[in-house]
Design an enzyme around this catalytic site. Structure first.
Site, short mmCIF file in Angstrom:
data_model
loop_
_atom_site.label_atom_id
_atom_site.label_comp_id
_atom_site.label_asym_id
_atom_site.label_seq_id
_atom_site.Cartn_x
_atom_site.Cartn_y
_atom_site.Cartn_z
N LYS A 190 0.98 -0.89 -0.07
CA LYS A 190 -0.13 0.16 -0.21
C LYS A 190 1.18 1.29 -0.07
O LYS A 190 1.88 1.31 0.39
CB LYS A 190 -0.92 0.39 1.30
CG LYS A 190 -1.89 -1.27 1.57
CD LYS A 190 -2.92 -1.09 2.61
CE LYS A 190 -1.80 -1.82 3.88
NZ LYS A 190 -3.02 -1.09 4.33
N THR A 226 -8.21 3.12 6.83
CA THR A 226 -8.23 2.59 5.43
C THR A 226 -7.45 1.84 5.72
O THR A 226 -7.96 0.75 4.75
CB THR A 226 -7.03 3.99 4.68
OG1 THR A 226 -7.49 5.80 5.17
CG2 THR A 226 -7.13 4.03 3.23
N GLY A 227 -6.55 1.60 5.95
CA GLY A 227 -5.90 -0.44 4.99
C GLY A 227 -7.07 -1.07 6.12
O GLY A 227 -6.89 -2.03 5.31
N CYS A 228 -7.76 -1.14 7.42
CA CYS A 228 -8.60 -1.54 7.99
C CYS A 228 -9.52 -2.25 6.59
O CYS A 228 -10.03 -3.17 6.49
CB CYS A 228 -9.30 -1.82 9.34
SG CYS A 228 -7.87 -1.50 10.57
#
Length: 287
Positions: A190, A226-228
């Site tokens: 990411k 965001t990552g979750c």
């Protein structure tokens, strides 16, 4: 007044939805962790289930306290869900301790056919380390090789690859190195923490396809979760029957639109707007 109900035969009432499982920690502020995952599952028409690994006291300004669950209770939650509801996909987020990682890895090894999206949650997007070296070692040796897809951020990719990740070229290189070290997993590095033209660009490598996933850059300070949300969205689309590549593309679209509708809550970094689909927003345009 009690209204008359139409007669129904047993077993004829109720809808059937795909089921996804998140194994992660609780965010009391509601922007990340289990809360973000379950919101994402719901808004993507998937029944969300969960196994809680830890409880945090946190808000938009940060985390003030963390308590881990007993590993046996984490396992009990996972088995309760899988053996009854059935699970079409799962994701893991914050596992926190080495003992929880061992327990989760041993349990999930009994269900190798369930697609597993692994968000390492070792280092925050700002570079803060979130677990000790023992836990990181267990993650690397026992969990990453079993995952279907790994979604490290730039700092996690640096730990896993051993190189600095500063731009698209180093993203791709890191993805290739990680894939070689953990050959059963597809890697998506990411780029949310990068700068310039690489910001928000994620890099895919599956051993054959090497490709940047680009959407427009969203200028917002409210990016918590965001990552979750990305890993949960991938799991949701996998549960619906999408292939891994298409699930990742659709998840990227979902997260980008959630960033467009991020929430200015609290005194710090607000969360992405998981709920925009039910507000009538158009998010399916992938052009």
């Amino acid at each position: 007044m009690i209204l008359d109900q139409p007669s129904q035969s047993p077993g004829t009432v109720g809808l059937t939805l795909p089921v996804a499982l998140t194994i992660a920690g609780s965010d009391s502020g509601g922007g990340a962790g289990i809360q973000a995952d379950l919101k994402t599952f719901a808004f993507l028409n998937v029944h969300g289930t969960c196994a809680l690994t830890c409880v945090t006291a946190q808000n938009t300004l940060g985390v003030t306290q963390v308590a881990a669950m007993d590993p046996s209770l984490v396992v009990a939650q996972i088995e309760a869900v899988i053996t009854d509801l059935g699970v079409q996909s799962l994701k893991t987020g914050m596992l926190l301790t080495g003992d929880i990682m061992i327990a989760v890895g041993d349990t999930l090894s009994q269900y190798p056919k369930i697609p597993w999206v692994l968000d390492p949650v070792m280092v925050s997007r700002s570079g803060s380390k979130l677990m000790d070296d023992r836990a990181i070692g267990i993650l690397q040796s026992q969990l990453l090789p079993r995952a279907t897809l790994i979604t490290p951020n730039r700092y996690e990719a640096e730990i896993l690859s051993g190189i600095r990740v500063t731009d698209a070229a180093s993203q791709e290189q890191a993805a290739r190195i990680i894939h070689d070290r953990y050959p059963t997993a597809v890697v998506l590095v990411k780029g949310g923490g990068l700068q310039g033209s690489a910001q928000g660009v994620d890099w895919w490598w599956d051993g054959q396809r090497s490709q940047a996933l680009r959407t427009e850059t969203v200028d917002t300070p409210h990016t918590h979760g965001t990552g979750c949300t990305l890993s949960a969205a991938i799991a949701a689309f996998l549960a619906q029957g999408y292939g891994l590549w298409d699930a990742t593309l659709q998840a990227k679209i979902y997260v980008t639109q959630a960033l467009h509708h991020s929430l200015a809550l609290g005194q710090g970094q607000g969360p992405v707007g998981h709920s925009f689909p039910i507000l009538g927003r158009d998010w399916e345009g992938s052009d």
